[in-house]
Scaffold this active site. Sequence first.
Site, PDB file in Angstrom:
ATOM      1  N   ASN A  90      90.853 -11.383  48.673  1.00 38.02           N
ATOM      2  CA  ASN A  90      91.242  -9.985  48.902  1.00 38.02           C
ATOM      3  C   ASN A  90      90.622  -9.093  47.825  1.00 38.02           C
ATOM      4  O   ASN A  90      90.064  -8.029  48.119  1.00 38.02           O
ATOM      5  CB  ASN A  90      92.762  -9.830  48.866  1.00 38.02           C
ATOM      6  CG  ASN A  90      93.446 -10.414  50.085  1.00 38.02           C
ATOM      7  OD1 ASN A  90      92.822 -10.671  51.102  1.00 38.02           O
ATOM      8  ND2 ASN A  90      94.746 -10.628  49.967  1.00 38.02           N
ATOM      9  N   TYR A 141     103.411 -21.373  54.480  1.00 35.29           N
ATOM     10  CA  TYR A 141     102.173 -21.993  53.997  1.00 35.29           C
ATOM     11  C   TYR A 141     102.073 -23.450  54.472  1.00 35.29           C
ATOM     12  O   TYR A 141     103.054 -24.185  54.446  1.00 35.29           O
ATOM     13  CB  TYR A 141     102.139 -22.006  52.468  1.00 35.29           C
ATOM     14  CG  TYR A 141     102.155 -20.647  51.819  1.00 35.29           C
ATOM     15  CD1 TYR A 141     101.138 -19.731  52.047  1.00 35.29           C
ATOM     16  CD2 TYR A 141     103.190 -20.277  50.953  1.00 35.29           C
ATOM     17  CE1 TYR A 141     101.144 -18.482  51.429  1.00 35.29           C
ATOM     18  CE2 TYR A 141     103.207 -19.031  50.339  1.00 35.29           C
ATOM     19  CZ  TYR A 141     102.182 -18.140  50.587  1.00 35.29           C
ATOM     20  OH  TYR A 141     102.198 -16.912  49.985  1.00 35.29           O
ATOM     21  N   ASP A 163      96.649  -7.089  45.330  1.00 33.02           N
ATOM     22  CA  ASP A 163      95.233  -7.473  45.278  1.00 33.02           C
ATOM     23  C   ASP A 163      94.346  -6.231  45.421  1.00 33.02           C
ATOM     24  O   ASP A 163      93.322  -6.110  44.746  1.00 33.02           O
ATOM     25  CB  ASP A 163      94.905  -8.460  46.396  1.00 33.02           C
ATOM     26  CG  ASP A 163      95.821  -9.668  46.380  1.00 33.02           C
ATOM     27  OD1 ASP A 163      96.253 -10.081  45.275  1.00 33.02           O
ATOM     28  OD2 ASP A 163      96.107 -10.206  47.462  1.00 33.02           O
ATOM     29  N   ASP A 220      95.946  -8.379  55.444  1.00 35.00           N
ATOM     30  CA  ASP A 220      95.777  -8.452  53.995  1.00 35.00           C
ATOM     31  C   ASP A 220      94.601  -7.626  53.481  1.00 35.00           C
ATOM     32  O   ASP A 220      94.675  -6.994  52.429  1.00 35.00           O
ATOM     33  CB  ASP A 220      95.564  -9.910  53.564  1.00 35.00           C
ATOM     34  CG  ASP A 220      96.836 -10.733  53.671  1.00 35.00           C
ATOM     35  OD1 ASP A 220      97.705 -10.378  54.485  1.00 35.00           O
ATOM     36  OD2 ASP A 220      96.952 -11.727  52.939  1.00 35.00           O
TER      37      ASP A 220
END
Length: 316
Positions: free
Chosen positions: A37, A103, A257, A293
């Site tokens: 990112n 995840y 980020d 993202d």
Amino acid sequence: MDVVTVGETMVMFTPQTMGLLRYAKQFVLSYAGAETNVAIGLSRLGHRVGWISQVGQDEFGESLLSFVRGEGIDVSEVKKHPTAPTGLMFKEYLNKKELRIYYYRHQSAASMMNRQNINKDYISQAKFLHITGITPALSESCREMVFEAIQIAKHHGVKVVFDPNYRAKLWDTDTAKPILLDIAAQSDIILPGLDEGTLLVEKDKPEEIADALLDLGAKLVVVKLGPRGAYYQSAEESGYVSGFPVDEVVDPVGAGDAFAAGFLSGMLEGISIESAVQRANAVAAMVVMVKGDYEGLPERETLMRFMNQSSQDVHR
């Protein structure tokens, strides 16, 4: 090379419908990783970025590499593991206000990284080494790799930028805290969120967090304050920089980020710390208004237009 970053990126699946993941039938494939990112954000702003990582020798790995390469990021130091898979991640939008992340990265290719993944000549050519607290949480060998990269950077005069990026799903605070503090003590610039700063130094005011981290050895600390903006402090100067107004937060993931990318862009261009933080706030604001993202990370012209249009509403 302007910036080199080290860490895992996963293939991400996002359902096309809201609600519990168990009812989702169709998904959109994209990619998720704090380090990429940041790299994508910097690349879109015209900077040269390299990414050190490892993917599986599988179709997901090939897809991921193709995507990152297509964003203008150098992937020559990304290795392919012959047996471990590329990590996966799922988002679950329960409703417009609640988001959950799952995840599937245990024993992924990236978690198998070690010191041998680090090319000292590659890092030595950069201006900044960007590290997050996610990578050392993946495995003991990843932790050793991160410290190896930091030592190489310090030996060659490359500035180390550290985003603690604490992930409770990866490790508990008792394990994480001493390791993150060790990394912070070896970093030149630290970019904690307010909660992360409190976790690390047990202070809850931005000024106190910055004081404690500067005492560890950092040259500059920027505490991210979400919609309120950020507080920066070095030995010479300090101040608050207000955030940019956002009509609606569509997706908060990736804001930190984006902040790091905007800030590093400013540092690379030699603008003032205050101006770099203002740019960081702007990039973060643009990202949270877009689902995904990295999708909202702006190119330079778009960023400048956003900042100019919003400047009348931003008071520092």
